[in-house]
Design a protein around this motif. Structure first.
Motif, PDB file in Angstrom:
ATOM      1  N   ILE A 201       0.863  -1.175   0.000  1.00  0.00           N
ATOM      2  CA  ILE A 201       0.000   0.000   0.000  1.00  0.00           C
ATOM      3  C   ILE A 201       0.900   1.225   0.000  1.00  0.00           C
ATOM      4  N   ARG A 202       0.835   1.994  -1.064  1.00  0.00           N
ATOM      5  CA  ARG A 202       1.613   3.226  -1.150  1.00  0.00           C
ATOM      6  C   ARG A 202       0.820   4.342  -0.477  1.00  0.00           C
ATOM      7  N   MET A 203       1.445   5.037   0.439  1.00  0.00           N
ATOM      8  CA  MET A 203       0.729   6.041   1.205  1.00  0.00           C
ATOM      9  C   MET A 203       0.147   7.122   0.297  1.00  0.00           C
ATOM     10  N   GLU A 204       0.818   7.393  -0.817  1.00  0.00           N
ATOM     11  CA  GLU A 204       0.376   8.445  -1.736  1.00  0.00           C
ATOM     12  C   GLU A 204      -0.924   8.081  -2.455  1.00  0.00           C
ATOM     13  N   CYS A 205      -1.245   6.802  -2.542  1.00  0.00           N
ATOM     14  CA  CYS A 205      -2.513   6.362  -3.154  1.00  0.00           C
ATOM     15  C   CYS A 205      -3.120   5.268  -2.273  1.00  0.00           C
ATOM     16  N   LEU A 206      -3.195   5.587  -0.995  1.00  0.00           N
ATOM     17  CA  LEU A 206      -3.590   4.626   0.029  1.00  0.00           C
ATOM     18  C   LEU A 206      -4.959   4.007  -0.264  1.00  0.00           C
ATOM     19  N   GLU A 207      -5.956   4.846  -0.544  1.00  0.00           N
ATOM     20  CA  GLU A 207      -7.308   4.329  -0.722  1.00  0.00           C
ATOM     21  C   GLU A 207      -7.398   3.407  -1.927  1.00  0.00           C
ATOM     22  N   ASP A 208      -6.758   3.769  -3.030  1.00  0.00           N
ATOM     23  CA  ASP A 208      -6.795   2.942  -4.236  1.00  0.00           C
ATOM     24  C   ASP A 208      -6.161   1.573  -3.984  1.00  0.00           C
ATOM     25  N   ASP A 209      -4.979   1.582  -3.370  1.00  0.00           N
ATOM     26  CA  ASP A 209      -4.278   0.323  -3.127  1.00  0.00           C
ATOM     27  C   ASP A 209      -5.022  -0.557  -2.133  1.00  0.00           C
ATOM     28  N   LEU A 210      -5.528   0.048  -1.067  1.00  0.00           N
ATOM     29  CA  LEU A 210      -6.257  -0.726  -0.066  1.00  0.00           C
ATOM     30  C   LEU A 210      -7.558  -1.274  -0.645  1.00  0.00           C
ATOM     31  N   PHE A 211      -8.224  -0.495  -1.469  1.00  0.00           N
ATOM     32  CA  PHE A 211      -9.459  -0.946  -2.102  1.00  0.00           C
ATOM     33  C   PHE A 211      -9.206  -2.186  -2.968  1.00  0.00           C
ATOM     34  N   ARG A 212      -8.124  -2.156  -3.740  1.00  0.00           N
ATOM     35  CA  ARG A 212      -7.802  -3.296  -4.600  1.00  0.00           C
ATOM     36  C   ARG A 212      -7.471  -4.544  -3.776  1.00  0.00           C
ATOM     37  N   ILE A 213      -6.742  -4.347  -2.671  1.00  0.00           N
ATOM     38  CA  ILE A 213      -6.366  -5.497  -1.834  1.00  0.00           C
ATOM     39  C   ILE A 213      -7.592  -6.109  -1.170  1.00  0.00           C
ATOM     40  N   LEU A 214      -8.469  -5.282  -0.627  1.00  0.00           N
ATOM     41  CA  LEU A 214      -9.672  -5.803   0.018  1.00  0.00           C
ATOM     42  C   LEU A 214     -10.585  -6.479  -0.996  1.00  0.00           C
ATOM     43  N   SER A 215     -10.666  -5.924  -2.186  1.00  0.00           N
ATOM     44  CA  SER A 215     -11.474  -6.541  -3.240  1.00  0.00           C
ATOM     45  C   SER A 215     -10.899  -7.897  -3.635  1.00  0.00           C
ATOM     46  N   GLU A 216      -9.579  -7.993  -3.635  1.00  0.00           N
ATOM     47  CA  GLU A 216      -8.913  -9.235  -4.023  1.00  0.00           C
ATOM     48  C   GLU A 216      -9.225 -10.376  -3.062  1.00  0.00           C
ATOM     49  N   ILE A 217      -9.417 -10.044  -1.772  1.00  0.00           N
ATOM     50  CA  ILE A 217      -9.729 -11.107  -0.800  1.00  0.00           C
ATOM     51  C   ILE A 217     -11.238 -11.269  -0.616  1.00  0.00           C
ATOM     52  N   GLY A 218     -12.016 -10.620  -1.495  1.00  0.00           N
ATOM     53  CA  GLY A 218     -13.453 -10.846  -1.508  1.00  0.00           C
ATOM     54  C   GLY A 218     -14.282  -9.931  -0.656  1.00  0.00           C
ATOM     55  N   GLU A 219     -13.716  -8.822  -0.171  1.00  0.00           N
ATOM     56  CA  GLU A 219     -14.473  -7.887   0.650  1.00  0.00           C
ATOM     57  C   GLU A 219     -15.152  -6.827  -0.225  1.00  0.00           C
ATOM     58  N   LYS A 220     -16.437  -6.605   0.040  1.00  0.00           N
ATOM     59  CA  LYS A 220     -17.172  -5.541  -0.646  1.00  0.00           C
ATOM     60  C   LYS A 220     -16.961  -4.247   0.130  1.00  0.00           C
ATOM     61  N   VAL A 221     -16.298  -3.307  -0.508  1.00  0.00           N
ATOM     62  CA  VAL A 221     -15.876  -2.088   0.186  1.00  0.00           C
ATOM     63  C   VAL A 221     -16.446  -0.858  -0.523  1.00  0.00           C
ATOM     64  N   ASP A 222     -16.964   0.062   0.275  1.00  0.00           N
ATOM     65  CA  ASP A 222     -17.375   1.371  -0.253  1.00  0.00           C
ATOM     66  C   ASP A 222     -16.127   2.239  -0.314  1.00  0.00           C
ATOM     67  N   PHE A 223     -15.680   2.575  -1.518  1.00  0.00           N
ATOM     68  CA  PHE A 223     -14.435   3.313  -1.685  1.00  0.00           C
ATOM     69  C   PHE A 223     -14.449   4.623  -0.902  1.00  0.00           C
ATOM     70  N   GLU A 224     -15.575   5.302  -0.885  1.00  0.00           N
ATOM     71  CA  GLU A 224     -15.660   6.589  -0.202  1.00  0.00           C
ATOM     72  C   GLU A 224     -15.465   6.442   1.300  1.00  0.00           C
ATOM     73  N   MET A 225     -15.816   5.272   1.847  1.00  0.00           N
ATOM     74  CA  MET A 225     -15.673   5.051   3.289  1.00  0.00           C
ATOM     75  C   MET A 225     -14.210   4.915   3.699  1.00  0.00           C
ATOM     76  N   LEU A 226     -13.341   4.656   2.728  1.00  0.00           N
ATOM     77  CA  LEU A 226     -11.916   4.541   3.040  1.00  0.00           C
ATOM     78  C   LEU A 226     -11.262   5.907   3.247  1.00  0.00           C
ATOM     79  N   LYS A 227     -11.915   6.953   2.812  1.00  0.00           N
ATOM     80  CA  LYS A 227     -11.328   8.288   2.883  1.00  0.00           C
ATOM     81  C   LYS A 227     -11.615   8.930   4.237  1.00  0.00           C
ATOM     82  N   GLU A 228     -10.976   8.404   5.257  1.00  0.00           N
ATOM     83  CA  GLU A 228     -11.135   8.931   6.604  1.00  0.00           C
ATOM     84  C   GLU A 228      -9.891   9.696   7.024  1.00  0.00           C
ATOM     85  N   ASP A 229     -10.038  10.505   8.042  1.00  0.00           N
ATOM     86  CA  ASP A 229      -8.891  11.246   8.562  1.00  0.00           C
ATOM     87  C   ASP A 229      -7.842  10.292   9.090  1.00  0.00           C
TER      88      ASP A 229
END
Length: 275
Positions: free
Chosen positions: A201-229
């Protein structure tokens, strides 16, 4: 590290690791085991994830965190000799194999008062540059952590690369072989052969990388919910404000393994007069 039956996340300091672990805990049933420690034993079948950050940005963040009187590096560099010695003696009691690190520290004089001046203001490019040169190009690194850079490879790599390699290379291989490394090229070869991380997970594109990893293991993720402080964020200006040409090149040389591996670019120098 964050551990579950599907994913293991190894936490590299100052790469939004607390924030990433908290997000993982919302989507994956797992638990926190320690924090910045390595994965002990054989690489599991789980997906192993690590995080990384632009090295030039990482050093500014580490220093700015110290300007808030926080962090292990700040504590180590600025502690009076008696306090630092007591801590190292306690560590050696529980980790006898580190006695030689204690011996090296006892044989040198730590300019702890000078280090305290480097942390006086997170607004000063001059203080940042002095601090950076002290820990990367000076003789002060033995006062930092573990055996960096008391080992031969320590004069060729920076603190970030040291932490990166020691965390993401198989722990068995690292403990057995890192004191024998004599060049950055050898260290890079060891990383390529024995890296245990499957995804970064590259900190500069944290949400994108984390979204792809969670999707890869079968988790349904709301991308907007990853954008937290983020948590534990340090306060500082744009990274380019703190560097000059000399310190940009210094980081480029010491952190070349990470820069090459992740295609990181140097910051654009943006400050005026140093203060």
């Amino acid at each position: 590290m964050f551990v579950s039956d599907r994913i293991i996340y190894l936490q590299l300091q100052k790469t939004a690791c607390t924030h990433i672990s908290r997000l993982l805990g919302k989507y994956v049933d797992g638990k926190q085991v320690g924090k910045h420690g390595p994965l002990i034993g054989i690489k599991p079948d789980n997906l192993v994830v690590g995080s990384i950050r632009n090295p030039w940005d990482w050093y500014v963040s580490l220093w700015a965190y110290g300007c808030k009187r926080q962090g292990s590096i700040y504590s180590e560099l600025t502690a009076p000799p008696a306090a630092a010695l007591a801590r190292h003696v306690r560590e050696t009691v529980f980790h006898p194999h580190r006695w030689w690190e204690l011996k090296c520290r006892l044989s040198s004089h730590k300019p702890w008062r000078e280090f305290r001046t480097y942390y006086q203001s997170s607004e000063s490019p001059f203080l940042f540059q002095q601090w950076l040169k002290a820990i990367l190009a000076g003789k002060d690194a033995p006062y930092m952590e573990n055996d960096f850079p008391l080992v031969p490879i320590g004069n060729q790599i920076g603190l970030l690369t040291y932490r990166f390699l020691s965390l993401f290379i198989s722990n068995d291989v690292w403990q057995q072989s890192h004191r024998k490394l004599v060049s950055s090229k050898e260290a890079h070869a060891m990383y390529e052969k024995h890296c245990i991380v499957d995804k970064f997970i590259r900190m500069e594109c944290l949400e994108d990388d984390l979204f792809r990893i969670l999707s890869e293991i079968g988790e349904k993720v709301d991308f907007e919910m990853l954008k937290e402080d983020k948590t534990n964020a340090s306060s500082h200006r744009d990274v380019g404000y703190y560097y000059d040409h000399e310190t940009v090149q210094l980081v480029a040389e010491k952190e070349s393994i990470i820069i090459d591996e992740f295609s990181y670019a140097a910051p654009v120098i943006s400050h005026g007069s140093l203060s």
